[in-house]
Design a protein around this motif. Structure first.
Motif: not given
Length: 297
Positions: A94-96, A138-139, A148-151, A264-268
Motif C-alpha cells: 500500500m505504501l509503495a 500513516v494509518y 485513523i483519527g490519530q493519523a 513510515f515503514a521503518v517506524e511502524f
C-alpha cells in the motif's frame, strides 16, 4: 530526446549530487530534511498558491487525487486477498504503490517539463498528496497501533498545511504582503526546489536493506508505474480535463514511490526493506518512463 536533456537529465543529476554527497560524507539526512520541510517547503507552497487563482481546475485536481487514492487502495486490497499477504506485507504494498513522490521529484519535473504555468498545479497536488500520505499512509503503516483519527492529527503537525491555508485566506481576503515579507518568502521558495532534490538523492543513498519479494515488488511496480498513469489518462479523457492540467495529472501519477513511505515503514515495522526496494526500483525506472510520457504529452 530534447525533453530528456531539458527536464529529466538535469533533475536526475541533482539527485545524483545528493546521492554521492551522502555516500561520501554520511550527513544527517533527517536534520536537512526537517529544514526543508519546516522552512523551504512552506515558503514554496505559500508563494505559488498565493499567486494562483483557485478555480475549478484545483477542485478537479483534488478530486483526482482522491480518485487515485481510492482506486489504488482497492486494487491493493484485492491483490492482498488473492495472494494471501500478511497485514505487514499488504501495508508495505500500500505504501509503495499508492503514494508517489509528488514533492522532491514531481514538482521539479513538472516545472522543467511542462513550464511555470503548470507549476502551481504541481504544488497544490504536492500539498494534497502530503495530507493524504500523513493520514492514510500513516494509518496503513501503523494499523493496530494507531487509529485513523490519530493519523489525521499528523496533518496538523506539517507546516505546509498551514502555508496552504494562509495562502488561500490571504488571496480570498485580498490581503497584500509588504515587499520585504514577499521578498523573504520568494527567496526561500526559490531555494526550495534544489534543496528538496538534493535531499531526495541523500534519502535514496541512506536506504540500507533491500528485499526481493518478487510477487509484491512486481505488482507494486506495475501499479505505480503503469496502472497509476493509465488511471490518470482515463480520468483526463472521461472528464474532458483541460490539456495542461491533464498533462500534470498524468505525469504526477507516474512518479515513483515517495521516499517518506520508507520512513513510515521503518517506524511502524511494515516491512521497510521491501518498501525501500520498491522505492529504489521505481525511482530508477522513472527516468525512462517519465521521458517517454513527457515526449508523448
Amino acid at each position: 530526446m530534447d525533453v530528456f536533456f531539458s527536464a529529466v537529465l538535469p533533475t536526475t543529476i541533482v539527485f545524483l549530487i545528493g546521492y554521492v554527497l551522502q555516500r561520501i560524507r554520511f550527513l544527517d539526512v533527517k536534520s536537512i530534511s526537517t529544514m526543508a520541510i519546516y522552512i523551504f517547503l512552506p515558503a514554496l507552497v505559500f508563494k505559488n498558491l498565493y499567486e494562483s487563482t483557485f478555480d475549478q481546475q484545483f477542485m478537479t485536481l483534488f478530486l483526482f487525487a482522491l480518485f487515485l487514492l481510492i482506486v489504488l487502495i482497492t486494487l491493493n486490497k484485492i491483490l492482498a486477498t488473492l495472494f494471501g499477504w500478511s497485514k505487514a506485507t499488504e501495508s508495505a504494498s500500500m505504501l509503495a504503490s499508492v503514494f508517489m513522490n509528488a514533492g522532491n521529484y514531481g514538482a521539479p519535473i513538472i516545472y522543467f517539463g511542462l513550464g511555470e504555468e503548470a507549476f502551481p498545479y504541481a504544488i497544490f497536488f504536492m500539498v494534497v498528496q502530503s495530507l493524504l500520505m500523513n493520514s492514510f499512509g500513516v494509518y496503513y503503516a501503523s494499523r493496530g497501533k494507531r487509529s485513523i483519527g490519530q493519523a489525521v492529527l499528523t496533518i496538523f503537525k506539517m507546516p505546509a498545511t498551514y502555508a496552504a491555508i494562509f495562502a488561500f485566506l490571504f488571496q480570498k481576503g485580498q490581503i497584500e504582503l509588504s515587499d520585504t515579507t514577499y521578498s523573504m518568502i520568494s527567496l526561500l521558495a526559490d531555494g526550495s526546489i534544489p534543496v528538496m532534490m538534493v535531499v531526495l538523492g541523500m534519502q535514496l543513498a541512506s536506504i540500507k536493506g533491500l528485499e526481493m519479494n518478487w510477487q509484491v515488488v512486481s505488482t507494486s511496480v506495475l501499479l505505480k508505474m503503469i496502472v497509476s498513469p493509465t488511471l490518470a489518462f482515463l480520468f483526463v479523457h472521461i472528464f474532458s480535463v483541460e490539456p495542461l492540467l491533464g498533462s500534470v495529472m498524468i505525469i504526477i501519477s507516474a512518479m515513483p514511490t515517495a521516499v517518506t513511505t520508507t520512513l513510515f515503514a521503518v517506524e511502524f515495522d511494515a516491512e521497510p526493506n521491501l518498501v525501500s526496494t520498491i522505492t529504489l526500483i521505481t525511482t530508477i525506472m522513472s527516468v525512462v518512463t517519465l521521458t517517454v510520457l513527457l515526449n508523448l504529452l
